[in-house]
Each structure stands twice: as C-alpha cells, then as structure tokens.
Scaffold this motif. Structure first.
Motif, PDB file in Angstrom:
ATOM      1  N   ASN A   1       0.828  -1.186   0.000  1.00  0.00           N
ATOM      2  CA  ASN A   1       0.000   0.000   0.000  1.00  0.00           C
ATOM      3  C   ASN A   1       0.874   1.252   0.000  1.00  0.00           C
ATOM      4  N   ARG A   2       0.384   2.305  -0.615  1.00  0.00           N
ATOM      5  CA  ARG A   2       1.144   3.549  -0.679  1.00  0.00           C
ATOM      6  C   ARG A   2       1.284   4.146   0.715  1.00  0.00           C
ATOM      7  N   ILE A   3       2.532   4.519   1.092  1.00  0.00           N
ATOM      8  CA  ILE A   3       2.792   5.125   2.394  1.00  0.00           C
ATOM      9  C   ILE A   3       3.075   6.604   2.165  1.00  0.00           C
ATOM     10  N   SER A   4       2.282   7.462   2.794  1.00  0.00           N
ATOM     11  CA  SER A   4       2.441   8.903   2.615  1.00  0.00           C
ATOM     12  C   SER A   4       3.791   9.367   3.148  1.00  0.00           C
ATOM     13  N   TRP A   5       4.306  10.431   2.568  1.00  0.00           N
ATOM     14  CA  TRP A   5       5.573  11.006   3.024  1.00  0.00           C
ATOM     15  C   TRP A   5       5.343  11.720   4.348  1.00  0.00           C
ATOM     16  N   ASN A   6       6.217  11.443   5.340  1.00  0.00           N
ATOM     17  CA  ASN A   6       6.132  12.186   6.593  1.00  0.00           C
ATOM     18  C   ASN A   6       7.150  13.318   6.575  1.00  0.00           C
TER      19      ASN A   6
ATOM     20  N   ALA B   1      12.022  16.305   4.956  1.00  0.00           N
ATOM     21  CA  ALA B   1      13.200  17.102   5.304  1.00  0.00           C
ATOM     22  C   ALA B   1      14.460  16.516   4.677  1.00  0.00           C
ATOM     23  N   ILE B   2      14.580  15.202   4.705  1.00  0.00           N
ATOM     24  CA  ILE B   2      15.737  14.541   4.087  1.00  0.00           C
ATOM     25  C   ILE B   2      15.780  14.840   2.588  1.00  0.00           C
ATOM     26  N   LEU B   3      14.606  14.754   1.919  1.00  0.00           N
ATOM     27  CA  LEU B   3      14.539  15.011   0.474  1.00  0.00           C
ATOM     28  C   LEU B   3      14.897  16.461   0.169  1.00  0.00           C
ATOM     29  N   LEU B   4      14.347  17.404   0.947  1.00  0.00           N
ATOM     30  CA  LEU B   4      14.622  18.821   0.714  1.00  0.00           C
ATOM     31  C   LEU B   4      16.100  19.132   0.929  1.00  0.00           C
ATOM     32  N   GLN B   5      16.690  18.574   1.987  1.00  0.00           N
ATOM     33  CA  GLN B   5      18.096  18.840   2.248  1.00  0.00           C
ATOM     34  C   GLN B   5      18.970  18.315   1.113  1.00  0.00           C
ATOM     35  N   GLY B   6      18.595  17.154   0.589  1.00  0.00           N
ATOM     36  CA  GLY B   6      19.328  16.621  -0.557  1.00  0.00           C
ATOM     37  C   GLY B   6      19.246  17.557  -1.753  1.00  0.00           C
ATOM     38  N   LEU B   7      18.049  18.105  -2.020  1.00  0.00           N
ATOM     39  CA  LEU B   7      17.863  19.035  -3.134  1.00  0.00           C
ATOM     40  C   LEU B   7      18.685  20.306  -2.916  1.00  0.00           C
TER      41      LEU B   7
ATOM     42  N   ILE C   1       6.945  21.334   3.933  1.00  0.00           N
ATOM     43  CA  ILE C   1       8.340  21.253   4.398  1.00  0.00           C
ATOM     44  C   ILE C   1       9.122  22.490   3.965  1.00  0.00           C
ATOM     45  N   ILE C   2       8.782  23.051   2.808  1.00  0.00           N
ATOM     46  CA  ILE C   2       9.455  24.282   2.374  1.00  0.00           C
ATOM     47  C   ILE C   2       9.096  25.437   3.304  1.00  0.00           C
ATOM     48  N   GLU C   3       7.832  25.501   3.724  1.00  0.00           N
ATOM     49  CA  GLU C   3       7.412  26.552   4.657  1.00  0.00           C
ATOM     50  C   GLU C   3       8.131  26.405   6.004  1.00  0.00           C
ATOM     51  N   ILE C   4       8.269  25.155   6.478  1.00  0.00           N
ATOM     52  CA  ILE C   4       9.005  24.922   7.729  1.00  0.00           C
ATOM     53  C   ILE C   4      10.462  25.349   7.559  1.00  0.00           C
ATOM     54  N   PHE C   5      11.067  25.003   6.438  1.00  0.00           N
ATOM     55  CA  PHE C   5      12.468  25.359   6.164  1.00  0.00           C
ATOM     56  C   PHE C   5      12.669  26.879   6.176  1.00  0.00           C
ATOM     57  N   LYS C   6      11.711  27.620   5.589  1.00  0.00           N
ATOM     58  CA  LYS C   6      11.859  29.069   5.463  1.00  0.00           C
ATOM     59  C   LYS C   6      11.447  29.821   6.726  1.00  0.00           C
ATOM     60  N   LYS C   7      10.351  29.362   7.366  1.00  0.00           N
ATOM     61  CA  LYS C   7       9.789  30.133   8.480  1.00  0.00           C
ATOM     62  C   LYS C   7      10.124  29.567   9.854  1.00  0.00           C
TER      63      LYS C   7
END
Length: 702
Positions: free
Chosen positions: A2-7, A12-18, A88-94
């Motif tokens: 079953n599809r597992i939603s991103w937590n 955060a791991i994906l954004l940091q990699g980007l 996650i972008i909003e958390i990163f910025k704010k």
C-alpha cells in the motif's frame, strides 16, 4: 504494498538533498541514490514491507523534481507540487529550528532503531543457545511485519516496553487469533517470548539504577506516568525547570548530545555538579513528561490551556452525543490546524497526551478510546445505525460531521468496501435496507430479471429501473427518492446470491456477463443496425462508450450510419492491397489522405473511410490499421505496412512529427496531428516525451 504517505522527516531529508544539489555540494544522481537508501532503511526499521518500488531511485528523482518546482515557484522542476512539499518548504523558510530538528531526529531515529536491534541480538547470543538464537533472528523481520499488519504493534516488538502488552500478544498468538499457521506461530512465539524475557531483565536493571539514583538525591513527588497512580519519589523539580527552559522540542532519551547539554544547563542553573551518570539522568527525565518516539515532552508545554480545554471538551461532547468510541485519528484531524503550531505531531503523540491527563477516565485501545472495555470496536455499526435512521442518502462529509469520533478516511473506506452501503452519487450513500421492498415484491423483481435474462441473456440497471417503474408502480413510489444507480446497487445487495451484477449489467449467476460481453451479443443478434440504434442501446444499458472491439467481433461498419453482419462484407483482398500500395510508397500514410475510392475494386458495399477502416483492421494481408481506438464520429489513424518496423502508435506519431517540419512545440504538434487525422482532439497522452524523441530523430536526419 500500500502507498505510504511522506512524513515530515522524509520530506526534510529530500529537501536537504535538493538544497545540497543546488549548492553543488553533491551530484544529483549520488544524492538521489543516498536518499533512496536512507528512506528505505528507515521504512524497514519501522516495520514496513519494502518492495522494489518503495522510495526507489526513480520515485525519489520524480518527487525531488516536484519539490524543486515548489521551491523555485515553478521556474524549475516538474509540476505539480504536493501539499507535503509546500509544508516542508514553509518549515524550512519560516521555522528553521524545527527543520534542523527534523533532520536531526531522522538521523537519530535510524541510529536508535539500529541500536535496539543490535542490543537484543547481543543479549540473544549471550543468554540462549546458538541454535535457538539463530531461529529467533530469522523470525524477527517476518514476525514484526505480520504483527504490524494485524495491528498488534506499530513498528517492532522490541519497541514495546510494557510487559503486560507483550503478554497479551503472546496470549493472542497462543489462541491463534493472529497467525493461523502452527509452524509460523511457533517461530513468532519464540521471538516474542525472548523479547519478554529480555525486557524483563532490562527493566529490572533500570529499576535498580533508579533506586540507587533516588537514594543519593533529595526526594520530592515526581510527575505521574500515564496510567500509573503509584506514589514514587525522585528529584524532578530541578530537572523539570531545565527541560522547560532549554528543551522546547523535547529531550531525546539515550542521546549523548542531549544528555551532555542537559548536564551543562543543570549545573549552570543550580551552581552544583550533577554527579549522576547518563543512564540515571535519563531515568529521572523520563519521569518528567510524556514519552513519544524516544523523546520526552513536557505536557504543559505541548498545548495551550485554551486548546487543552477544547480538546477534552470535544472528546466529552462526542461521548455525550452517543459515541461509544472516539478514534485518535478523528480527533487529530479535527484539531489539525490548531496543532500546526504546537508540539503535537501525530495520533500516537495525541494518544499519549490524552492518556497523561485523563488517567483512568477512559479505556485506551490501539486506535481509539472508550469509556469501557469494548473488545474489538466496530465503526461499521455506528455508520450502519446512522444511515438506517436517516433513511435518505447522506454525503460523506455529513456522516463525518455527525460521527466526529470516526476519521473521515475510515468512513470512506467502510462505505466503499461494504455492499450494504449503497452509493447514490459521488460521495453520497444510503443503507440498502432503506430501499423499501418486501420479500414478495423482491421475488416479483427477481422473476422480472430472470424473464429478461431468458430472453436476451442480460438486463441493464437502467432497463430494470424502467421496467419496475411501469410494472410495479407501488415499488417505484416507495423508493422514488433514490437515483437509478441507487436502485441497481440496493437490489444488487438484496439479490447478490441470485444474479450476477457486473457494473450496470445484470446476468445469470452461472453465466456472468460484462459490458463488453453484451456489446458482442448485441452485434451477434442483429443482421444490421444504424448509428442511432447503437447509441440508443448505449444509453439504455448505462454505458458511457461503445465497446467497438467487442461489437466488431460480429459486425462491420460500412458507412457513417450503417453497421451490418461482418459476413455480409466481401473484399477482393489482393487487388485492394495493390491499390493501397499506390497510396503508401513509404511505411505508412494517414487514412485521411486516402480519398479517391473510385480506383478501388468492387466490394459488397461502396468504399468510404469506414469501410477502409474495417478492411485494414481485419482483412488486409499487406497493411494494418494503427490508431488510438475506433471512434464513433470519424475514422482516425494510419495505414501501416505490415513489413515495417513501426512497433506501436507512439512510434508512428514520433516518426510523423519528426519528418513533418512542424515546429516542435506542443501546440503546433497537436494541431498537426489533429489536422492530419492521427488524433481526434488536440491532446495526446505522453506528448512531452514523444516530442523529445521526435527532436532526437529529426536531429539525426539533419
């Protein structure tokens, strides 16, 4: 799986990699591969079954492209971006501190889970025989997965610290309520028994350390643990004040860094050394608040007093309105926006918080709380009772509003999975028993259906509705409020043991038919018919389209308006192919360019584009028809030599675009394909990737 939603930790791991990629700290391919490995390991350690598709390199690359679209406001990346990516972008910025904590927690979660596993393995090797230890090690992964799927645990048996809970799992395994295979059950039992013994010894050591700790320090009442009303004393006041001042985002138990910081802050605040060892410090901190995913949070710091009151008033209101259970997920979703700026991250944390303050007021089960022990709670019964009492169709949002104790997602799942809940329209349901029909009337309807099946082989839901309306007006009048689809599916539930209901097609239980089957039957039973007649049939049976592939098993379309039995159509194949070869000197030609039918040899019907379509699809020896599908309004596609190496329609479209000279922009290309008769409207699935391949082919030729 079953599809597992991103937590948020994964996000955060994906954004940091980007971010690292954009700062040129790492190559994209390397970063994507590293993230895939990290997320797959985290999932495995959390008890999920990880297949080859889960968070694989392809999926990570795609999600990173969507995330980049959100990060750059659409200037780069791939549209669309999803809500969790904007979050996650909003958390990163704010909220940069929270973002840093998410990254830190993700790292520590991996380390903590790995440590628990390795400690247990070390204990096994030391305390039991090598043969027994080997069997238990082999059973760990399978046991945790099966116990997770059955709802007994959340991640791993090793994460369960309460010996009473472990004993319950053992008892349920012994009675075969979880695993039915005797051999598999014995393997899992050996693992769970070992964990119980391991936890028992570990807890005894902790209690001994705790006693030593309390003997050497001033004593004062400590915060009560959830569900534990026994008096215990420890020096928590000074600890509590340090946690409140410096650890707003929680204290990570077992973390060397957090413990070192705590010791420093404590000694600065109290102007005296803290002589306890790290384990003793962690034991006292554990008494100060709520433990969630290895961290301690101070309860009075998690929610404001106002929100705390609203939360418990809401739960009390649910019970006073007649709810027997209140699901944590439903409560969490109700307060979701309120919790965004609080230390309340998921339903497990909410459960711990409610239990901390409620004490013995409620009974706490895995997914819900209640006022008394209920065994296995069944939200289906509450939904059933509501719909039966309401009688008429209700929107899912209305059901969720009246039953706020049940998550809306759970409601949707139950309504969609049970035939007794009948869909009246999208997102609207009623109970099948609200469809008023006596046993005698139901027999009359069954006889009507059987008569139609005897005559025609099947009956559509629309035809059944119209026949009942004419033959049994008293049944119609009682159920006039329900739509046609509701009639059909209510009768499907009531007559499921007597007839086959496949979509809108009702047929014999012994010889069930599908919609494609009835189009085949329609063509087989007629010598000829018109376009208006087949469209009328489509409407009567409640189909949205003509099933041409099934229809053409028995008939041929010989003009825009006329269909006849296929054996009525006779061609002179070799002569016709010879004429067609003049139109197609290369590998293919659009059918729209074959126009002068006066050159064609005689057939039993006059030549036109529809007869040509039939010939290419079913009779030609040298050519074949390639298209997106048969069309009710026109003929589309191309005549292709059977000797060509064109594999499929995408391949054909790429070649047509490449040699056309049309500017390689989506709008221009779609207009070209439409005007040439390759497609019936100015859209084509996957056109962006086809444009890339067409550009490559054009460049090679140049």
């Amino acid at each position: 799986m079953n599809r597992i939603s991103w937590n948020l930790h994964e996000a955060a791991i994906l954004l940091q990699g980007l971010l690292d990629i954009r700062k040129q700290k790492i190559q994209r391919a390397e970063a994507v591969a590293n993230i895939s490995v990290q997320l797959r390991l985290l999932a495995e350690q959390n008890g999920y079954t990880v297949d080859e598709k889960f968070r694989n390199i392809s999926g990570i690359s795609l999600q990173m492209a969507h995330l980049e679209y959100a990060l750059t406001s659409g200037k780069e990346g791939l549209r669309p971006a999803y809500k969790w990516q904007y979050d996650i972008i909003e958390i990163f910025k704010k909220k940069p501190e929270r973002y840093k904590n998410l990254l830190k927690e993700a790292k520590e979660m991996s380390e903590s889970l790995a440590n628990r596993h390795s400690d247990f393995i070390a204990w096994l090797n030391k305390n039991i025989s090598a043969e027994q230890a080997a069997g238990i090690k082999n059973a760990i992964t399978t046991a945790d997965i099966l116990l997770c799927k059955s709802g007994e645990i959340r991640t791993s048996v090793l994460d369960v610290n309460d010996l009473g809970t472990i004993e319950k799992i053992i008892n349920r395994l012994k009675t075969k309520k979880i695993i039915h295979s005797k051999k598999l059950c014995e393997q899992i039992l050996s693992y769970v028994f070992a964990v119980k013994k391991y936890k028992g010894q570990t807890n005894a050591i902790e209690q001994k350390n705790s006693a030593n700790c309390f003997q050497n320090h001033p004593k004062m009442p400590c915060q009560e643990d959830s569900g534990n009303k026994e008096d215990s004393f420890c020096d928590t006041a000074a600890f509590y004040s340090v946690l409140k001042k410096y650890f707003h985002n929680g204290f990570r138990l077992g973390s060397f860094i957090d413990t070192k910081k705590f010791r420093q802050y404590y000694e600065e605040a109290n102007a005296s050394p803290l002589t306890l060892d790290n384990d003793q410090i962690n034991l006292i901190i554990k008494k100060c608040g709520i433990e969630h995913e290895g961290k301690i949070y101070l309860p009075d710091e998690m929610l404001s007093k106002e929100l705390h009151s609203k939360l418990f008033n809401y739960i009390d209101h649910c019970f006073s309105d007649g709810a027997t259970t209140v699901y944590y997920e439903a409560v969490f979703q109700h307060f979701y926006n309120n919790f965004l700026d609080c230390k309340m991250y998921d339903t497990d944390m909410l459960k711990s918080y409610i239990a901390y303050y409620a004490g013995d007021k409620y009974v706490f089960e895995r997914s819900y709380l209640s006022k008394e022990h209920l065994g296995e709670a069944d939200p289906t019964e509450e939904i059933r009772r509501l719909l039966k009492n309401h009688v008429y169709p209700m929107k899912i949002t209305e059901i969720a509003h009246i039953l706020p104790n049940i998550p809306e997602g759970t409601i949707r799942g139950i309504l969609g999975a049970n035939l007794e809940f009948v869909r009246a329209s999208k997102g609207v349901y009623f109970h099948a028993d609200c469809f008023a029909v006596s046993d005698e009337e139901l027999n009359d309807i069954a006889n009507l259906i059987q008569d139609e099946i005897n005559k025609n082989g099947f009956l559509s839901g629309n035809e059944l509705y119209n026949n009942i309306k004419i033959l049994f007006p008293y049944i119609y009048e009682k159920n006039e409020a329900f739509p046609i689809i509701g009639w059909r599916d209510a009768l499907k539930y009531k007559l499921k043991n007597r007839f086959s209901f496949n979509g809108n097609v009702i047929s014999s239980k012994e010889k069930p038919l599908s919609m494609s089957d009835i189009f085949s039957i329609y063509g087989k039973n007629r010598q000829k018919f018109t376009l208006s007649e087949i469209l009328s049939f489509v409407s009567n049976v409640g189909s949205r389209v003509v099933y041409f592939d099934s229809l053409y098993k028995n008939v041929a379309r010989v003009s825009e308006d006329e269909f006849v039995r296929k054996d009525y159509v006779i061609y002179r194949v070799s002569e016709t192919d010879e004429v067609l070869s003049r139109y197609c000197p290369d590998d293919y030609v659009p059918i729209s360019e074959v126009k002068n039918f006066g050159l064609f040899p005689d057939s039993t019907y006059p030549w036109n584009e529809y007869l040509l379509e039939n010939y290419l699809a079913f009779h030609s020896k040298q050519f074949k028809l390639m298209h997106t599908g048969f069309n009710i309004n026109c003929v589309l596609g191309a005549m292709v030599k059977q000797s060509s190496d064109i594999q499929d329609y995408d391949d054909l479209v790429i070649r047509a675009i490449a040699i056309s000279g049309v500017p390689l922009k989506k709008t221009n290309v779609l207009s070209f394909l439409y005007e040439k008769g390759y497609i019936g409207r100015r859209s084509y699935q996957g056109i962006d990737s086809l444009l890339i391949k067409a550009r490559e082919m054009r460049n090679r030729k140049e």
